[in-house]
Design a protein around this motif. Sequence first.
Motif, PDB file in Angstrom:
ATOM      1  N   THR A 268      -8.935  45.899  60.528  1.00 42.50           N
ATOM      2  CA  THR A 268      -8.410  44.967  59.539  1.00 42.50           C
ATOM      3  C   THR A 268      -7.989  45.761  58.314  1.00 42.50           C
ATOM      4  O   THR A 268      -8.550  45.624  57.228  1.00 42.50           O
ATOM      5  CB  THR A 268      -9.431  43.878  59.168  1.00 42.50           C
ATOM      6  N   ALA A 269      -7.030  46.638  58.510  1.00 37.46           N
ATOM      7  CA  ALA A 269      -6.610  47.558  57.470  1.00 37.46           C
ATOM      8  C   ALA A 269      -5.936  46.816  56.322  1.00 37.46           C
ATOM      9  O   ALA A 269      -5.340  45.757  56.514  1.00 37.46           O
ATOM     10  CB  ALA A 269      -5.646  48.590  58.062  1.00 37.46           C
ATOM     11  N   PRO A 270      -6.024  47.350  55.106  1.00 34.71           N
ATOM     12  CA  PRO A 270      -5.247  46.783  53.998  1.00 34.71           C
ATOM     13  C   PRO A 270      -3.763  46.935  54.277  1.00 34.71           C
ATOM     14  O   PRO A 270      -3.328  47.853  54.990  1.00 34.71           O
ATOM     15  CB  PRO A 270      -5.685  47.635  52.804  1.00 34.71           C
ATOM     16  N   VAL A 271      -2.971  46.038  53.704  1.00 35.21           N
ATOM     17  CA  VAL A 271      -1.532  46.052  53.933  1.00 35.21           C
ATOM     18  C   VAL A 271      -0.810  45.917  52.599  1.00 35.21           C
ATOM     19  O   VAL A 271      -1.311  45.287  51.665  1.00 35.21           O
ATOM     20  CB  VAL A 271      -1.094  44.915  54.878  1.00 35.21           C
ATOM     21  N   PRO A 272       0.375  46.504  52.479  1.00 30.22           N
ATOM     22  CA  PRO A 272       1.149  46.330  51.248  1.00 30.22           C
ATOM     23  C   PRO A 272       1.844  44.979  51.215  1.00 30.22           C
ATOM     24  O   PRO A 272       2.157  44.396  52.251  1.00 30.22           O
ATOM     25  CB  PRO A 272       2.159  47.478  51.307  1.00 30.22           C
ATOM     26  N   ALA A 273       2.074  44.470  50.023  1.00 29.61           N
ATOM     27  CA  ALA A 273       2.768  43.206  49.821  1.00 29.61           C
ATOM     28  C   ALA A 273       3.500  43.280  48.487  1.00 29.61           C
ATOM     29  O   ALA A 273       3.306  44.222  47.708  1.00 29.61           O
ATOM     30  CB  ALA A 273       1.786  42.040  49.847  1.00 29.61           C
ATOM     31  N   SER A 274       4.338  42.265  48.209  1.00 25.40           N
ATOM     32  CA  SER A 274       5.146  42.316  46.989  1.00 25.40           C
ATOM     33  C   SER A 274       5.317  40.962  46.312  1.00 25.40           C
ATOM     34  O   SER A 274       6.024  40.874  45.308  1.00 25.40           O
ATOM     35  CB  SER A 274       6.533  42.892  47.311  1.00 25.40           C
ATOM     36  N   VAL A 275       4.684  39.912  46.813  1.00 24.23           N
ATOM     37  CA  VAL A 275       4.827  38.585  46.216  1.00 24.23           C
ATOM     38  C   VAL A 275       3.910  38.487  44.995  1.00 24.23           C
ATOM     39  O   VAL A 275       2.724  38.753  45.085  1.00 24.23           O
ATOM     40  CB  VAL A 275       4.475  37.486  47.232  1.00 24.23           C
ATOM     41  N   ALA A 276       4.474  38.128  43.835  1.00 22.73           N
ATOM     42  CA  ALA A 276       3.717  37.919  42.600  1.00 22.73           C
ATOM     43  C   ALA A 276       2.881  39.135  42.221  1.00 22.73           C
ATOM     44  O   ALA A 276       1.660  39.094  42.216  1.00 22.73           O
ATOM     45  CB  ALA A 276       2.827  36.683  42.726  1.00 22.73           C
ATOM     46  N   PRO A 277       3.515  40.254  41.871  1.00 25.07           N
ATOM     47  CA  PRO A 277       2.764  41.424  41.408  1.00 25.07           C
ATOM     48  C   PRO A 277       2.207  41.209  40.005  1.00 25.07           C
ATOM     49  O   PRO A 277       2.456  40.164  39.373  1.00 25.07           O
ATOM     50  CB  PRO A 277       3.820  42.530  41.419  1.00 25.07           C
ATOM     51  N   ALA A 278       1.475  42.194  39.499  1.00 26.02           N
ATOM     52  CA  ALA A 278       0.856  42.060  38.180  1.00 26.02           C
ATOM     53  C   ALA A 278       1.897  41.856  37.089  1.00 26.02           C
ATOM     54  O   ALA A 278       1.744  40.998  36.218  1.00 26.02           O
ATOM     55  CB  ALA A 278       0.008  43.298  37.883  1.00 26.02           C
ATOM     56  N   ARG A 279       2.944  42.652  37.131  1.00 27.49           N
ATOM     57  CA  ARG A 279       4.050  42.476  36.186  1.00 27.49           C
ATOM     58  C   ARG A 279       5.314  42.266  37.002  1.00 27.49           C
ATOM     59  O   ARG A 279       5.756  43.161  37.731  1.00 27.49           O
ATOM     60  CB  ARG A 279       4.183  43.681  35.261  1.00 27.49           C
ATOM     61  N   THR A 280       5.884  41.063  36.893  1.00 26.56           N
ATOM     62  CA  THR A 280       7.045  40.703  37.686  1.00 26.56           C
ATOM     63  C   THR A 280       8.308  41.305  37.092  1.00 26.56           C
ATOM     64  O   THR A 280       8.312  41.811  35.965  1.00 26.56           O
ATOM     65  CB  THR A 280       7.188  39.179  37.768  1.00 26.56           C
ATOM     66  N   GLY A 281       9.399  41.217  37.837  1.00 24.85           N
ATOM     67  CA  GLY A 281      10.684  41.717  37.367  1.00 24.85           C
ATOM     68  C   GLY A 281      10.940  43.136  37.817  1.00 24.85           C
ATOM     69  O   GLY A 281      10.125  43.770  38.481  1.00 24.85           O
ATOM     70  N   ASN A 282      12.083  43.634  37.434  1.00 26.18           N
ATOM     71  CA  ASN A 282      12.486  45.002  37.755  1.00 26.18           C
ATOM     72  C   ASN A 282      13.135  45.609  36.504  1.00 26.18           C
ATOM     73  O   ASN A 282      14.230  45.190  36.115  1.00 26.18           O
ATOM     74  CB  ASN A 282      13.481  45.003  38.913  1.00 26.18           C
ATOM     75  N   PRO A 283      12.437  46.523  35.824  1.00 30.38           N
ATOM     76  CA  PRO A 283      11.192  47.178  36.232  1.00 30.38           C
ATOM     77  C   PRO A 283       9.983  46.249  36.145  1.00 30.38           C
ATOM     78  O   PRO A 283       9.986  45.269  35.397  1.00 30.38           O
ATOM     79  CB  PRO A 283      11.074  48.343  35.258  1.00 30.38           C
ATOM     80  N   GLY A 284       8.971  46.580  36.925  1.00 36.56           N
ATOM     81  CA  GLY A 284       7.720  45.837  36.957  1.00 36.56           C
ATOM     82  C   GLY A 284       6.665  46.720  37.580  1.00 36.56           C
ATOM     83  O   GLY A 284       6.727  47.942  37.495  1.00 36.56           O
ATOM     84  N   THR A 285       5.682  46.068  38.220  1.00 32.37           N
ATOM     85  CA  THR A 285       4.697  46.853  38.967  1.00 32.37           C
ATOM     86  C   THR A 285       4.966  46.790  40.463  1.00 32.37           C
ATOM     87  O   THR A 285       4.280  47.455  41.244  1.00 32.37           O
ATOM     88  CB  THR A 285       3.270  46.360  38.672  1.00 32.37           C
ATOM     89  N   CYS A 286       5.934  45.966  40.858  1.00 31.80           N
ATOM     90  CA  CYS A 286       6.504  45.982  42.214  1.00 31.80           C
ATOM     91  C   CYS A 286       5.462  45.591  43.263  1.00 31.80           C
ATOM     92  O   CYS A 286       4.929  44.503  43.198  1.00 31.80           O
ATOM     93  CB  CYS A 286       7.150  47.331  42.497  1.00 31.80           C
ATOM     94  N   GLY A 287       5.160  46.480  44.213  1.00 30.81           N
ATOM     95  CA  GLY A 287       4.253  46.136  45.308  1.00 30.81           C
ATOM     96  C   GLY A 287       2.803  46.403  44.977  1.00 30.81           C
ATOM     97  O   GLY A 287       2.450  46.915  43.919  1.00 30.81           O
ATOM     98  N   TYR A 288       1.918  46.060  45.935  1.00 31.23           N
ATOM     99  CA  TYR A 288       0.477  46.243  45.760  1.00 31.23           C
ATOM    100  C   TYR A 288      -0.169  46.253  47.137  1.00 31.23           C
ATOM    101  O   TYR A 288       0.469  45.954  48.155  1.00 31.23           O
ATOM    102  CB  TYR A 288      -0.123  45.128  44.906  1.00 31.23           C
ATOM    103  N   GLY A 289      -1.443  46.597  47.177  1.00 32.28           N
ATOM    104  CA  GLY A 289      -2.204  46.563  48.420  1.00 32.28           C
ATOM    105  C   GLY A 289      -3.078  45.345  48.485  1.00 32.28           C
ATOM    106  O   GLY A 289      -3.691  44.948  47.493  1.00 32.28           O
ATOM    107  N   THR A 290      -3.126  44.710  49.664  1.00 36.71           N
ATOM    108  CA  THR A 290      -3.976  43.540  49.888  1.00 36.71           C
ATOM    109  C   THR A 290      -5.183  43.956  50.720  1.00 36.71           C
ATOM    110  O   THR A 290      -5.038  44.534  51.792  1.00 36.71           O
ATOM    111  CB  THR A 290      -3.198  42.427  50.615  1.00 36.71           C
ATOM    112  N   PHE A 291      -6.377  43.612  50.228  1.00 36.57           N
ATOM    113  CA  PHE A 291      -7.627  44.018  50.869  1.00 36.57           C
ATOM    114  C   PHE A 291      -8.411  42.773  51.278  1.00 36.57           C
ATOM    115  O   PHE A 291      -8.314  41.728  50.644  1.00 36.57           O
ATOM    116  CB  PHE A 291      -8.458  44.877  49.911  1.00 36.57           C
TER     117      PHE A 291
END
Length: 611
Positions: A268-291
């Motif tokens: 059940t490995a962590p996976v990357p995602a990009s919906v609703a990051p910490a800071r939205t927009g571009n530039p932003g914080t973009c993707g993140y890891g889901t655990f």
Amino acid sequence: MGKVFEIRESRLSIVKPSYFFKKKRIVYVCALLVCTFFGFMPRFAYALSTGAVISQVYGGGGNAGATYNSDFIELFNRGNSSVSLAGWSVQYAAAGSAAWTAVPLTGTLGVGQYYLIRLGNGGVAGVALPTPDASFITLNINAAVGKVALVNTITPLVVVNPVGLAQVVDFIGYGAAGAFETAAAPAPSNTTSDVRVGLGCYETDNNSVDFLVRTPPLARNTASAPNTCGAAVLLGQYRMDEATWAVGVGSVKDTSGNNRHGDVIATTAPVPASVAPARTGNPGTCGYGTFTTAVNSTGRVSIPNLPVNITMGAQTSVSFWMYWNGVSGTMPIGWQLHDLWYNAGGFGFNTAGSDVYGIASPSLANTWKHVTAIFTNGSRTANSLYIDGIAQPLSVFSGNIIPANAIVGTTLRVGGWGNDNGYKFSGRIDELKVFNGALTPAQVTSLYNETHPCGALLSLQKTVNVLCDPVNGTTDPKNIPGAVVQYIITATNSGSASAILTQLSDPVGVFATFDPNLINGTGGATGCNSLTGTPTSAIGRGFSLDVIGDTRAGAYPKYLTTTNADADGALHNAGNVTVNYGIAMPVESGYAAGEIRPSESAVVKFNAVVN
């Protein structure tokens, strides 16, 4: 040779997104019903020492089981300019005594430099100290309780408690001392010393926090490696913007340029995602890891081979964005046993003693929070925790610290700790950075406000070098007929996501002829051509391709021929040179064909002869 070229690319993924005041002493003398007031001057309010400080005290020299055969006091310059010690002294007194012995000092203490003062001993046990910078062998200090002052004169002090006097630059009271800054430092012994946290940098005017017990003592002098305070060094940066993570080595990319990539651990490995990051927009914080805390999950990201400082008192900073799902008993990050833990309604530092030293946790649930944790080897009270750029007052929520466990290690686990597969984190983590040293409040604020472009960001650079010419050979060659020139085209991905390079093309003009024999080095002094080139001539191989900063298993640089109809990805035809990246950079080691990841560069070289 024409100067027009193009790189066509498609993206694998582009959206991811005290002052301290002493009490006044007041004496009233009354006679004949008339009271006269004698206001004794209050001790000076003292501020943090910004230059030279006391960094270590050892009084067990020569005693049974002693590490060293002499007592010593060590100084350190935590400031940003040199300090002259001429006319200064280090002074010692017993716990409740006003009788101080002054040790005169000489010389200059450079920025980040240590200064070793050899004292007397209680016997012959232990090894010799490193070469001292000053000696006063008639003074023995108590191993477990005493007072040491750094004074800007050589005149002995005359009071039991001199803390706050103008001439006192720094002070430590240890054990059951009769004076101290705020609270006494812990009692050392024959086999331990009191050492200042942060390799000498930490200063809060609280001896109990600023010093910890070190086993064994480690004496440092002016010849020891200096330590510059406030210079936190970035060891690794993990944007977590990859499109996918493969279980195994190197999937979570270090975009700092240090190539300390993270490993994904299943099940059940962590996976990357990009919906609703910490800071939205571009530039932003973009993707993140889901655990996840799923049953039987061992999912983690493991970041090995971090060159952290494991010395007692050294500090390591970790910053990241965190979205906690509210599941208690979980750890967002951890070393072997020193970690951050949600438990008993609190969130903070844990040392495997069922302990949480931190803040209340309810307000942290189900929202993005930026966390900066400063870990201190051997201490918990010297740790610091920032939430959304703001330093937090820490308190004990549960358990007791185990100092021996309060050590960082060379492997950081994201979504747990290194001791076992328990305490799996539930939520999201992003923008993880690891530093040697303690971040300053200003640096923490900057990290909290930081954003970056989302997606791949390619930059292209073309340079031309003259390798040799028929007249000058390799000595200051000129761009004249018969000269061999080398073209270098570099594509660099400075964005946060991978890109797929497709094709490079560059027309060869009438002024030059493509050279099918790539020269690695330079031509000979006479007869400047590819066949006389040194150190090697690659006959029939007109292209060189290198990938910089990658973890591919394939051998690079590689040399590509021009006579097999683009079978290896390179072709010279109809006045054009062409590199097909999808063929020249094939699928391997988790890389897609033509993939260039963040902080990587693809470098193509080819030669031409000037007509």
